[in-house]
Design a protein around this motif. Sequence first.
Motif, PDB file in Angstrom:
ATOM      1  N   TRP A 104       0.822  -1.217   0.000  1.00  0.00           N
ATOM      2  CA  TRP A 104       0.000   0.000   0.000  1.00  0.00           C
ATOM      3  C   TRP A 104       0.854   1.265   0.000  1.00  0.00           C
ATOM      4  O   TRP A 104       0.327   2.355   0.141  1.00  0.00           O
ATOM      5  N   ARG A 105       2.168   1.121  -0.181  1.00  0.00           N
ATOM      6  CA  ARG A 105       3.047   2.292  -0.102  1.00  0.00           C
ATOM      7  C   ARG A 105       3.017   3.114  -1.385  1.00  0.00           C
ATOM      8  O   ARG A 105       3.222   4.335  -1.353  1.00  0.00           O
ATOM      9  N   SER A 106       2.776   2.487  -2.508  1.00  0.00           N
ATOM     10  CA  SER A 106       2.758   3.185  -3.803  1.00  0.00           C
ATOM     11  C   SER A 106       1.321   3.360  -4.279  1.00  0.00           C
ATOM     12  O   SER A 106       0.438   2.562  -3.931  1.00  0.00           O
ATOM     13  N   PRO A 107       1.059   4.383  -5.081  1.00  0.00           N
ATOM     14  CA  PRO A 107      -0.286   4.545  -5.649  1.00  0.00           C
ATOM     15  C   PRO A 107      -0.736   3.268  -6.353  1.00  0.00           C
ATOM     16  O   PRO A 107       0.046   2.602  -7.027  1.00  0.00           O
ATOM     17  N   SER A 108      -1.994   2.939  -6.176  1.00  0.00           N
ATOM     18  CA  SER A 108      -2.512   1.663  -6.653  1.00  0.00           C
ATOM     19  C   SER A 108      -2.628   1.634  -8.176  1.00  0.00           C
ATOM     20  O   SER A 108      -3.110   2.580  -8.799  1.00  0.00           O
ATOM     21  N   VAL A 109      -2.191   0.526  -8.760  1.00  0.00           N
ATOM     22  CA  VAL A 109      -2.382   0.293 -10.198  1.00  0.00           C
ATOM     23  C   VAL A 109      -3.870   0.128 -10.493  1.00  0.00           C
ATOM     24  O   VAL A 109      -4.376   0.578 -11.521  1.00  0.00           O
ATOM     25  N   PHE A 110      -4.561  -0.524  -9.568  1.00  0.00           N
ATOM     26  CA  PHE A 110      -5.994  -0.803  -9.707  1.00  0.00           C
ATOM     27  C   PHE A 110      -6.665  -0.412  -8.389  1.00  0.00           C
ATOM     28  O   PHE A 110      -6.619  -1.175  -7.416  1.00  0.00           O
ATOM     29  N   PRO A 111      -7.261   0.774  -8.298  1.00  0.00           N
ATOM     30  CA  PRO A 111      -7.981   1.137  -7.073  1.00  0.00           C
ATOM     31  C   PRO A 111      -9.185   0.207  -6.902  1.00  0.00           C
ATOM     32  O   PRO A 111     -10.176   0.326  -7.615  1.00  0.00           O
ATOM     33  N   SER A 112      -9.075  -0.727  -5.983  1.00  0.00           N
ATOM     34  CA  SER A 112     -10.075  -1.785  -5.838  1.00  0.00           C
ATOM     35  C   SER A 112     -11.298  -1.294  -5.084  1.00  0.00           C
ATOM     36  O   SER A 112     -11.220  -0.989  -3.889  1.00  0.00           O
ATOM     37  N   GLY A 113     -12.425  -1.259  -5.777  1.00  0.00           N
ATOM     38  CA  GLY A 113     -13.679  -0.895  -5.130  1.00  0.00           C
ATOM     39  C   GLY A 113     -14.167  -1.951  -4.165  1.00  0.00           C
ATOM     40  O   GLY A 113     -15.041  -1.691  -3.333  1.00  0.00           O
ATOM     41  N   GLY A 114     -13.593  -3.145  -4.265  1.00  0.00           N
ATOM     42  CA  GLY A 114     -14.003  -4.226  -3.385  1.00  0.00           C
ATOM     43  C   GLY A 114     -13.213  -4.315  -2.105  1.00  0.00           C
ATOM     44  O   GLY A 114     -13.686  -4.907  -1.127  1.00  0.00           O
ATOM     45  N   GLY A 115     -11.984  -3.739  -2.077  1.00  0.00           N
ATOM     46  CA  GLY A 115     -11.196  -3.930  -0.863  1.00  0.00           C
ATOM     47  C   GLY A 115      -9.879  -3.203  -0.790  1.00  0.00           C
ATOM     48  O   GLY A 115      -9.002  -3.602  -0.040  1.00  0.00           O
ATOM     49  N   GLY A 116      -9.694  -2.105  -1.528  1.00  0.00           N
ATOM     50  CA  GLY A 116      -8.372  -1.509  -1.641  1.00  0.00           C
ATOM     51  C   GLY A 116      -8.020  -0.403  -0.681  1.00  0.00           C
ATOM     52  O   GLY A 116      -6.873   0.040  -0.640  1.00  0.00           O
ATOM     53  N   LEU A 117      -8.966   0.072   0.128  1.00  0.00           N
ATOM     54  CA  LEU A 117      -8.726   1.295   0.893  1.00  0.00           C
ATOM     55  C   LEU A 117      -7.971   1.067   2.209  1.00  0.00           C
ATOM     56  O   LEU A 117      -8.032  -0.011   2.800  1.00  0.00           O
ATOM     57  N   VAL A 118      -7.294   2.129   2.628  1.00  0.00           N
ATOM     58  CA  VAL A 118      -6.795   2.256   4.002  1.00  0.00           C
ATOM     59  C   VAL A 118      -7.573   3.403   4.644  1.00  0.00           C
ATOM     60  O   VAL A 118      -8.049   4.319   3.965  1.00  0.00           O
ATOM     61  N   SER A 119      -7.712   3.339   5.987  1.00  0.00           N
ATOM     62  CA  SER A 119      -8.459   4.383   6.671  1.00  0.00           C
ATOM     63  C   SER A 119      -8.138   4.340   8.163  1.00  0.00           C
ATOM     64  O   SER A 119      -7.371   3.489   8.620  1.00  0.00           O
ATOM     65  N   THR A 120      -8.734   5.257   8.897  1.00  0.00           N
ATOM     66  CA  THR A 120      -8.584   5.329  10.348  1.00  0.00           C
ATOM     67  C   THR A 120      -9.960   5.234  11.002  1.00  0.00           C
ATOM     68  O   THR A 120     -10.995   5.378  10.331  1.00  0.00           O
TER      69      THR A 120
END
Length: 399
Positions: free
Chosen positions: A259-275
Amino acid sequence: MSNGGLSKERLGRMRGVMTGYVERGELPGMVTLVSRRGELRVEAIGMKGIGGSDPMRRDTIFRIASLTKPLTAAAAMILVEECKLRLDDAVNEFLPELADRRVLRLLDGPVDDTVPASRPITLRDLLTLRLGIGAVMAPPGRYPIQKAIAEAGLAPGPNPISIAPDEWMKRLGSLPLIHQPGEAWMYHTGSDVLGVLISRAAGRTLEDFTRERIFEPLGMKDTGFHVPDSELDRLPPSYMTNRETGGLMVHDEPQSSLWRSPSVFPSGGGGLVSTADDYLAFCRMMLNKGSSGRMRILSRPSVELMTMDHLTPEQKAEAHVFLGGSSGWGFGVGVSVRRNDLAGVPGRFGWDGSTGTSAYSDPKEDLIGLLLTQRLMDNPGPPNALLDFWTSAYQAIDD
């Protein structure tokens, strides 16, 4: 009793139960959050890493996995409200790779033994995970279609997708559907397809669209599809079970994180980080029927539509491992339809993430709960830590 209707004594009991998971070594640490009627209790428990000296903090950034799905569905409904997408239109205009689908004749049959799809795939199919393809809940390699999905690099998993969206869609379009569109609920894949649809319909990346229309308006400054280097110290290691020893082993280290580099495929199913606080802002907006302060992200009718069960018993038939006998599925969220435990209040909505995360909102109790850990789940069923968190949250209700 307090104004929020939460017992301080019983919240202390919850902390004791959850601290036990850290003391036994089952989890390095966690953040728990319970909000009711304006009263908020957030606890950061344990450490960020096994054997580490860096305490878990309220602003720790977690890989939230499938807690991404409700945010993606909300983004799609923004486009529906703007009449840029329609729920029952075929998605072929924006996703030509999914036109003229073929459907497997038999689940265990060869992938070229197919019949024509009875109708096109619609946006509603993607939102409700009824497009006809998704996670096959069987031992790996049991069916030829499972092998084909895995070989194409399309099998759902805990890591960011490393295939660009156009290539990913091309590969998906080369496979037959497993069910006719609208026939059955199949987990996950529809949310990733939905992310591509949103991007193409909006004319920008999913990351840019969600940031502009959801994250920034709600003040979700730490939510995205990657962690900037400047914030990497807030990302803990994630862990998974070592099948040989039964202990924990590292899944993803911060310094070399996927998750350190911008995502090649921003996954709508499970790609996010959050707080915890970021995700609370989204949950509050949904619990408040689409508004946050003076700002409106979605209309009340959209939120009501998203958070009702859209599945028939027949469509749920093969989804017991995920939905049990007491849940249904709305648009990007699980919805409780029958109470079978403390937390299963009908109308409660939310979901769990495979990286050890859980978030639900309960309109009847005006309650939001959020558990963020960094231990990957061993199977689709919720681990004991999640079950005990929700039992503890609801036993703390004091009216």
